[in-house]
Design an enzyme around this catalytic site. Structure first.
Site, PDB file in Angstrom:
ATOM      1  N   ASP A   1      41.145 104.316 -33.755  1.00 14.18           N
ATOM      2  CA  ASP A   1      42.567 104.449 -33.448  1.00 14.18           C
ATOM      3  C   ASP A   1      43.281 105.308 -34.486  1.00 14.18           C
ATOM      4  O   ASP A   1      42.992 105.236 -35.670  1.00 14.18           O
ATOM      5  CB  ASP A   1      43.195 103.051 -33.409  1.00 14.18           C
ATOM      6  CG  ASP A   1      44.675 103.067 -33.117  1.00 14.18           C
ATOM      7  OD1 ASP A   1      45.049 103.519 -32.024  1.00 14.18           O
ATOM      8  OD2 ASP A   1      45.462 102.631 -33.977  1.00 14.18           O
TER       9      ASP A   1
ATOM     10  N   GLU B   1      40.585 108.953 -31.422  1.00 13.36           N
ATOM     11  CA  GLU B   1      41.912 109.205 -30.869  1.00 13.36           C
ATOM     12  C   GLU B   1      42.631 110.061 -31.910  1.00 13.36           C
ATOM     13  O   GLU B   1      43.247 109.551 -32.843  1.00 13.36           O
ATOM     14  CB  GLU B   1      42.683 107.904 -30.631  1.00 13.36           C
ATOM     15  CG  GLU B   1      44.021 108.156 -29.936  1.00 13.36           C
ATOM     16  CD  GLU B   1      45.128 107.218 -30.357  1.00 13.36           C
ATOM     17  OE1 GLU B   1      46.150 107.188 -29.666  1.00 13.36           O
ATOM     18  OE2 GLU B   1      44.978 106.519 -31.375  1.00 13.36           O
TER      19      GLU B   1
END
Length: 727
Positions: free
Chosen positions: A405, A458
């Site tokens: 993330d 990401e």
């Protein structure tokens, strides 16, 4: 009378402020023989027992009414195994003395932990069920180099920090202690007197099990066994394999209808696995399941990195849940958050009174967007804590891939910071060199130690080489989310069809950089929250057009180079934004002939078609796998391209993004023959208008689009069709 330690030392031990308890407590050789000291608050009488014979050797004198006992054995010179017979107010108990055991960490572990290269730090730090000298118990170890004293507290000692102070290994700042008789399932924490003399109660950073909020203690739990890494699962993650990911938040995919309570891991295993298999997805991606204190963070502010959340069951329940997916041939991806952590008092924040896990300077260590703290990637022990955690989920739970993330927030020091609010790196640049080194190390380690295990970034910027190997100057990820493609194409789809011709390049621009990274095309949870509206609600037009637009868009996406990701609810066109606190709107599927059922069928057929036809995935990252046929027809908002596999097999894709049917629309093709219509988003089966090409069409020897042959097609309104030669 025994020869006592210094009175000041006794007072410090009793008050819980003595940093070296092993130098006083336990059995020690002296010039006058053996001396045994014990701190047993509330004990009335203590006897020393020879474990070998079971006989009482001597009674310890109560040297301080607060519970300090001692005895001098003048007739015995050599240490021996012993126990205590302790009389409490109402009972007598035979107990082992934690202070008769030696050091726990081996020299090699000490070296690797200090260096930050221990592959499995979770095998040494934390709480581990074990037997030492044939005595069952638990070994505890925690890193707190600046603490004045650390004790284990829990149900087994009345949460009293005086009773079990730990041994400090000064060479690495780790405190350790073996506690006999402690069992699985018992609650514990570390009581730390920090460098300022303040008492802190901290959960175990390496705990395998933790309480659910609002409680904050750790639970003693066995280290999960290793999960076999099978060749089939390794192959499923390969660049040349079909990868279609269903992104899921376990707490809101489905809930009990009577009380809106979560499904358990077991219930999810029964229902979610079957659904994902039915829908044709190859992978499932779980929003973070690490223990976290705030439901509204969706798991993206974890504190118990090594503990699956108790919201849905036990660690073993979660492990069984993953295994159920594997039995169904579905790989499991876990969202992993090594970029920041919340500042809750029981967590990692100022762990020993210093900024131990976080950067000390708030310009480096405080994340303004999320009110969280940023890991100090420059510390060996912090890097080891995080890298070991990545390997832990793969090795011990069988997780097949990690989606990392907010990578951009890690690798840029000025991420979301104004001028003057960030600290340049050693060379004066904006890159966080320590974070980059950490990511490279972690990705390399997974690649070497867990073959077939992959990582997905990401990463929302144009940082170069995200999916290049570290030795080629890259970060070493296997895949990268294509955020640019997602934003461009959704912006195009939001336009009224009459205006789309002015934004034609939004659908084609992605191919200009499609081979710079190994991309995943994501329609994720971030696109259906915070006022962005649902994907369906972004589509223009009336109800018929909204659903037709969405089906056409999904058809375009599934055929476009890059692996696929779709957030739960998007597969049946949920109309509202995602709400983490309630179930998806499954009632929308009650009508078998409804709009939502049509989209669900379309996504299911897209997935099964995607797996069936190698041209749609095999050469995703090679130019030979894609060719534009119609790229410049902005007036009609038509796109046509072909996908090709390694054997030269081809599949033709045509999208019409206006509500106007196109009759006799000519598209050039490389080969002559009969082309079968494999999929048509306008089929009545998907609640379309049922316009098409009667199931197939023959090519004509008429040149078009730089090819000697062409097809004269009917393009349904707001549609995507797939054609394949032969059949």
């Amino acid at each position: 009378m025994s020869v006592l330690p210094d009175r000041q030392v006794i007072n410090q031990i009793i008050s819980g402020h003595y940093a070296d308890p092993f130098s006083v407590l336990g059995m020690h050789q002296t010039e006058r023989g053996l001396q045994v000291c014990a701190l047993l608050p509330d004990a009335q009488e203590v006897w020393l027992i020879d474990t070998k014979t079971g006989r009482r050797v001597a009674q310890l004198d109560c040297e301080d009414p607060r519970g300090f006992f001692a005895v001098q054995l003048t007739r015995r010179k050599n240490p021996f195994r012993y126990q205590f017979a302790v009389t409490w107010q109402e009972s007598t108990q035979i107990i082992e003395d934690p202070y008769r055991f030696g050091t726990l960490l081996q020299d090699i572990d000490t070296w690797l932990l200090a260096e930050g290269t221990h592959l499995r730090p979770y095998e040494r730090l934390g709480a581990h069920l074990m037997s030492l000298d044939e005595v069952p118990g638990v070994s505890f170890a925690v890193w707190a180099p600046n603490a004045q004293r650390v004790s284990v507290v829990g149900e087994f000692n009345f949460w009293d920090g005086r009773r079990h102070p730990m041994r400090l290994r000064r060479e690495n700042g780790i405190w350790e202690l073996f506690l006999p008789g402690v069992q699985a399932g018992q609650l514990y924490k570390f009581e730390i007197i920090d460098c300022h003399g303040q008492v802190r109660l901290k959960a175990d950073p390496y705990a395998f099990k933790a309480q659910m909020r609002p409680e904050t203690a750790s639970l003693i739990s066995p280290l999960p066994d290793v999960v076999e890494n099978t060749p089939a699962r390794q192959k499923a993650n390969d660049l040349r394999s079909p990868i279609s990911i269903y992104e899921v938040h376990l707490g809101s995919w489905r809930r009990h209808t009577d009380n809106n309570f979560w499904l358990s891991y077991g219930e999810l295993a029964d229902q979610l696995v079957e659904y994902v298999k039915y829908m044709g997805f190859t992978h499932v991606e779980l929003l973070p399941i690490n223990e976290h204190p705030f439901d509204g963070s969706w798991g993206y502010q974890p504190l118990g990195l090594y503990a699956p959340t108790r919201r849905f069951g036990t660690p073993q329940d979660f492990k069984d849940f993953v295994a159920k997916f594997h039995e169904a041939g579905i790989n499991v991806i876990l969202d992993w958050v090594p970029g920041h952590f919340p500042s809750d008092e029981h967590g990692l924040s100022t762990f020993d009174g210093t900024a131990l896990y976080e950067y000390a300077d708030p310009r480096e260590g405080y994340h303004q967007d999320w009110n969280t703290l940023i890991y100090n990637y420059g510390r060996n022990e912090v890097r080891n804590y995080l890298a070991g955690n990545a390997f832990y989920w793969m090795e011990r739970f069988g997780i097949d891939a990690l989606r990392i993330d907010a990578v951009a927030s890690m690798i840029y020091r000025d991420y979301s910071r104004a001028e003057g609010q960030w600290v340049p790196n050693y060379y004066g640049g904006r890159e966080n060199l320590e974070a980059i080194a950490f990511l490279r190390y972690t990705n390399h380690t997974i690649g070497v130690e867990r073959p077939g295990g992959v990582t997905m970034a990401e990463e929302s910027t144009d940082f170069p080489g995200v999916t290049l190997p570290p030795d080629a100057g890259g970060l070493g990820f296997n895949y990268k989310w294509n955020m640019g493609w997602m934003h461009d194409t959704l912006n195009y789809m939001q336009c009224d069809p009459v205006h789309r011709k002015y934004h034609h390049n939004l659908m084609t621009f992605g191919m200009l950089y499609a081979y710079t990274e190994n991309f995943i095309l994501p329609i994720s949870h971030d696109e259906v929250v915070h006022g962005k509206r649902s994907v369906l609600d972004r589509m223009p037009g009336d109800a018929w057009q909204k659903f037709a637009n969405l089906r056409a868009y999904y058809g375009f996406m599934w055929a476009h180079p890059g692996k696929k990701l779709l957030f739960m609810g998007c597969e049946f066109a949920q109309g509202r934004e995602w709400n983490f606190d309630t179930s998806l709107d499954w009632h929308l599927l009650d009508d078998e002939n409804g709009w939502h059922k049509g989209v669900q069928r379309w996504v299911r057929d897209l997935n099964h078609c995607y797996q069936q036809y190698a041209p749609l995935y095999e050469l995703d990252y090679q130019p030979a796998g894609f060719e534009w046929l119609v790229v410049d027809d902005h007036e009609n908002s038509v796109f046509a391209f072909l996908r090709r596999d390694a054997d030269g097999n081809e599949l033709i894709v045509i999208s019409n993004f206006t509500p106007v049917p196109r009759y006799n629309y000519r598209v050039g093709v490389p080969q002559s023959g009969h082309y079968r219509e494999v999929l048509n988003s306008d089929s009545a089966f998907y609640r379309g208008s049922n316009m098409g090409n009667q199931g197939g069409i023959h090519s004509h020897p008429v040149s078009s689009h730089n090819h000697a042959h062409s097809l004269l097609l009917t393009l349904p309104p707001l549609s995507t069709i797939y054609l394949t030669r032969g059949g």
